[in-house]
Design a protein around this motif. Structure first.
Motif, PDB file in Angstrom:
ATOM      1  N   PHE A  22     121.087 -52.038  33.545  1.00 25.29           N
ATOM      2  CA  PHE A  22     120.519 -51.843  32.153  1.00 25.29           C
ATOM      3  C   PHE A  22     121.721 -52.128  31.129  1.00 25.29           C
ATOM      4  O   PHE A  22     121.418 -52.735  30.110  1.00 25.29           O
ATOM      5  N   LEU A  23     122.657 -51.403  31.708  1.00 29.05           N
ATOM      6  CA  LEU A  23     123.850 -51.245  30.666  1.00 29.05           C
ATOM      7  C   LEU A  23     124.313 -52.875  30.696  1.00 29.05           C
ATOM      8  O   LEU A  23     124.759 -53.448  29.773  1.00 29.05           O
ATOM      9  N   LEU A  24     124.839 -53.122  32.171  1.00 31.88           N
ATOM     10  CA  LEU A  24     125.603 -54.462  32.092  1.00 31.88           C
ATOM     11  C   LEU A  24     124.945 -55.765  31.892  1.00 31.88           C
ATOM     12  O   LEU A  24     125.518 -56.747  31.253  1.00 31.88           O
ATOM     13  N   VAL A  25     123.635 -55.688  32.298  1.00 33.75           N
ATOM     14  CA  VAL A  25     122.852 -57.075  32.021  1.00 33.75           C
ATOM     15  C   VAL A  25     121.936 -56.922  30.405  1.00 33.75           C
ATOM     16  O   VAL A  25     122.099 -57.934  29.765  1.00 33.75           O
ATOM     17  N   ASN A  26     121.423 -55.887  30.212  1.00 30.29           N
ATOM     18  CA  ASN A  26     120.759 -55.785  29.080  1.00 30.29           C
ATOM     19  C   ASN A  26     121.597 -55.137  27.723  1.00 30.29           C
ATOM     20  O   ASN A  26     121.238 -55.371  26.666  1.00 30.29           O
ATOM     21  N   GLY A  27     122.716 -54.486  28.164  1.00 30.60           N
ATOM     22  CA  GLY A  27     123.694 -53.899  27.129  1.00 30.60           C
ATOM     23  C   GLY A  27     123.019 -52.717  26.409  1.00 30.60           C
ATOM     24  O   GLY A  27     123.312 -52.421  25.574  1.00 30.60           O
ATOM     25  N   ARG A  28     122.104 -52.144  27.326  1.00 32.34           N
ATOM     26  CA  ARG A  28     121.569 -50.746  26.768  1.00 32.34           C
ATOM     27  C   ARG A  28     121.791 -49.554  27.529  1.00 32.34           C
ATOM     28  O   ARG A  28     122.173 -49.691  28.732  1.00 32.34           O
ATOM     29  N   ILE A  29     121.665 -48.516  27.053  1.00 30.17           N
ATOM     30  CA  ILE A  29     121.890 -47.191  27.680  1.00 30.17           C
ATOM     31  C   ILE A  29     120.285 -47.056  27.876  1.00 30.17           C
ATOM     32  O   ILE A  29     119.445 -46.799  27.334  1.00 30.17           O
ATOM     33  N   MET A  30     120.326 -46.339  29.382  1.00 27.24           N
ATOM     34  CA  MET A  30     119.235 -46.274  30.234  1.00 27.24           C
ATOM     35  C   MET A  30     118.841 -44.506  29.875  1.00 27.24           C
ATOM     36  O   MET A  30     119.181 -43.672  30.655  1.00 27.24           O
ATOM     37  N   GLY A  31     118.278 -44.499  28.733  1.00 24.50           N
ATOM     38  CA  GLY A  31     117.952 -42.979  28.339  1.00 24.50           C
ATOM     39  C   GLY A  31     116.326 -42.832  28.070  1.00 24.50           C
ATOM     40  O   GLY A  31     115.716 -43.572  27.132  1.00 24.50           O
ATOM     41  N   ALA A  32     115.644 -42.274  28.962  1.00 19.29           N
ATOM     42  CA  ALA A  32     114.337 -42.338  29.177  1.00 19.29           C
ATOM     43  C   ALA A  32     113.736 -41.747  27.655  1.00 19.29           C
ATOM     44  O   ALA A  32     112.714 -42.391  27.148  1.00 19.29           O
ATOM     45  N   SER A  33     114.158 -40.665  27.086  1.00 18.60           N
ATOM     46  CA  SER A  33     113.404 -40.122  25.998  1.00 18.60           C
ATOM     47  C   SER A  33     113.781 -41.157  24.618  1.00 18.60           C
ATOM     48  O   SER A  33     113.057 -41.113  24.054  1.00 18.60           O
ATOM     49  N   GLY A  34     114.977 -41.587  24.568  1.00 17.28           N
ATOM     50  CA  GLY A  34     115.294 -42.608  23.590  1.00 17.28           C
ATOM     51  C   GLY A  34     114.295 -43.779  23.429  1.00 17.28           C
ATOM     52  O   GLY A  34     114.092 -44.449  22.668  1.00 17.28           O
ATOM     53  N   LEU A  35     114.207 -44.428  24.751  1.00 18.15           N
ATOM     54  CA  LEU A  35     113.618 -45.592  24.981  1.00 18.15           C
ATOM     55  C   LEU A  35     111.929 -45.345  24.652  1.00 18.15           C
ATOM     56  O   LEU A  35     111.350 -46.273  23.887  1.00 18.15           O
ATOM     57  N   ILE A  36     111.311 -44.131  24.902  1.00 16.16           N
ATOM     58  CA  ILE A  36     110.315 -43.769  24.447  1.00 16.16           C
ATOM     59  C   ILE A  36     110.086 -43.334  23.120  1.00 16.16           C
ATOM     60  O   ILE A  36     109.242 -43.778  22.178  1.00 16.16           O
ATOM     61  N   GLY A  37     110.965 -42.317  22.538  1.00 14.27           N
ATOM     62  CA  GLY A  37     111.102 -42.196  21.280  1.00 14.27           C
ATOM     63  C   GLY A  37     110.997 -43.036  20.270  1.00 14.27           C
ATOM     64  O   GLY A  37     110.484 -42.979  19.153  1.00 14.27           O
ATOM     65  N   GLY A  38     111.843 -44.068  20.551  1.00 16.49           N
ATOM     66  CA  GLY A  38     112.084 -45.350  19.602  1.00 16.49           C
ATOM     67  C   GLY A  38     111.004 -45.992  19.439  1.00 16.49           C
ATOM     68  O   GLY A  38     110.630 -46.746  18.141  1.00 16.49           O
ATOM     69  N   LEU A  39     109.882 -45.829  20.444  1.00 15.66           N
ATOM     70  CA  LEU A  39     108.612 -46.740  20.213  1.00 15.66           C
ATOM     71  C   LEU A  39     107.699 -45.789  19.217  1.00 15.66           C
ATOM     72  O   LEU A  39     106.952 -46.243  18.477  1.00 15.66           O
TER      73      LEU A  39
END
Lengths: 141, 145
Positions: A22-39
């Motif tokens: 997720f970091l190297l390909v998408n450039g994102r931090i794999m944080g479960a709460s942040g991924l949900i919380g942002g939605l």
């Protein structure tokens, strides 16, 4: 017990691999709460499709594996009041702190982030204290 | 499209890792936090395993200008420890202990942990909805103190 540690370490490597992709390909931090919380709070609607794709993989693939295996008991309590209290605390807490076990724990500690380390130490200590209080003093869990 | 496929791959890999590690079992997570009971150190092995590939990945980010799909790498956040970080982590730790679930495993087990698992997710989302207002208040109190 020792077999559990080996599975734990192996599973941990796979979790770290997921974070690395997720970091190297998408450039994102794999944080479960942040991924949900942002939605939830709309702050992540700019890349909603990417978030939803991650969550779809996270929900559906373990679901399919468990279906093929013939079931899995995650030993979740059947005390609904405890479940609601736990969910509320996890939801509020991870958004206040901007991260949970995956974001602060795995991704933060591995880059030696002071915030990640402080958050992880704090939530483990708080969890230990809560366990002492609710299990051994009150007997609620 | 590619971006979504890799995101799904990362999510799937994360879920499989959680399942393999045993962290989808709430008893194992609660066991880790139960220092005064039957303490279960498995979570430490999971963390150690997960941090290794991630530490390597962070090193690789220093050698590259950006991610494979062209996004800039996330910058290191401000190092200051604000009240929200600590108060939030205390709330989170308490909730984590109560049910033995944190957001990742709660999602990974959503299809097979029954009504209780879904109720946890609903409550978690409700907590996330409530968080921004509380965050502002805590920040104000912290600034005043």
């Amino acid at each position: 017990m020792q077999q559990d540690w080996i599975f734990g370490f192996a599973g941990g490597l796979v979790i770290g691999l997921a974070g690395a992709i997720f970091l190297l390909v998408n450039g994102r931090i794999m944080g479960a709460s942040g991924l949900i919380g942002g939605l939830v709070d709309r702050s992540g609607w700019g890349n909603a499709a990417e978030r939803l794709s991650f969550l779809a993989g996270l929900i559906l693939v373990p679901g399919a594996v468990v279906l093929l295996q013939g079931g899995y008991d995650n030993h979740l309590t059947d005390n609904l009041a405890v479940i609601v209290a736990a969910g509320l605390l996890v939801g509020v807490g991870t958004r206040l702190a901007n991260g949970c076990t995956s974001g602060h724990g795995v991704c933060g500690i591995s880059r030696l982030s002071l915030r990640g380390i402080a958050a992880t130490v704090t939530f483990i200590l708080a969890g230990g204290a809560a366990m002492l209080f609710f299990r051994h003093l009150v007997g609620a869990i | 499209m590619k971006r979504n496929l890799y995101a799904a791959l990362a999510g799937a890999t994360f879920g499989l890792g959680l399942l393999l590690s045993g962290m989808t079992d709430t008893l194992k997570v609660q066991g880790w936090l139960d220092l005064f009971g039957a303490w279960d150190p498995t979570l430490a092995f999971v963390m150690a395993g997960a941090i290794l590939p991630m530490a390597l990945a962070w090193r690789v980010t220093r050698l590259r200008g950006g991610s494979v799909l062209g996004t800039a790498f996330p910058t290191k956040p401000d190092v200051r420890l604000d009240p929200n970080l600590i108060v939030g982590s205390i709330f989170f730790g308490a909730g984590w202990a109560l049910a033995g679930l944190c957001p990742g495993p709660a999602m990974a087990t959503a299809t097979f942990s029954g009504a209780g698992g879904l109720l946890f997710l609903l409550a978690m989302v409700a907590g996330m909805v409530a968080a921004p207002a509380l965050k502002t208040r805590i920040a104000r109190l912290g600034a005043a103190a």
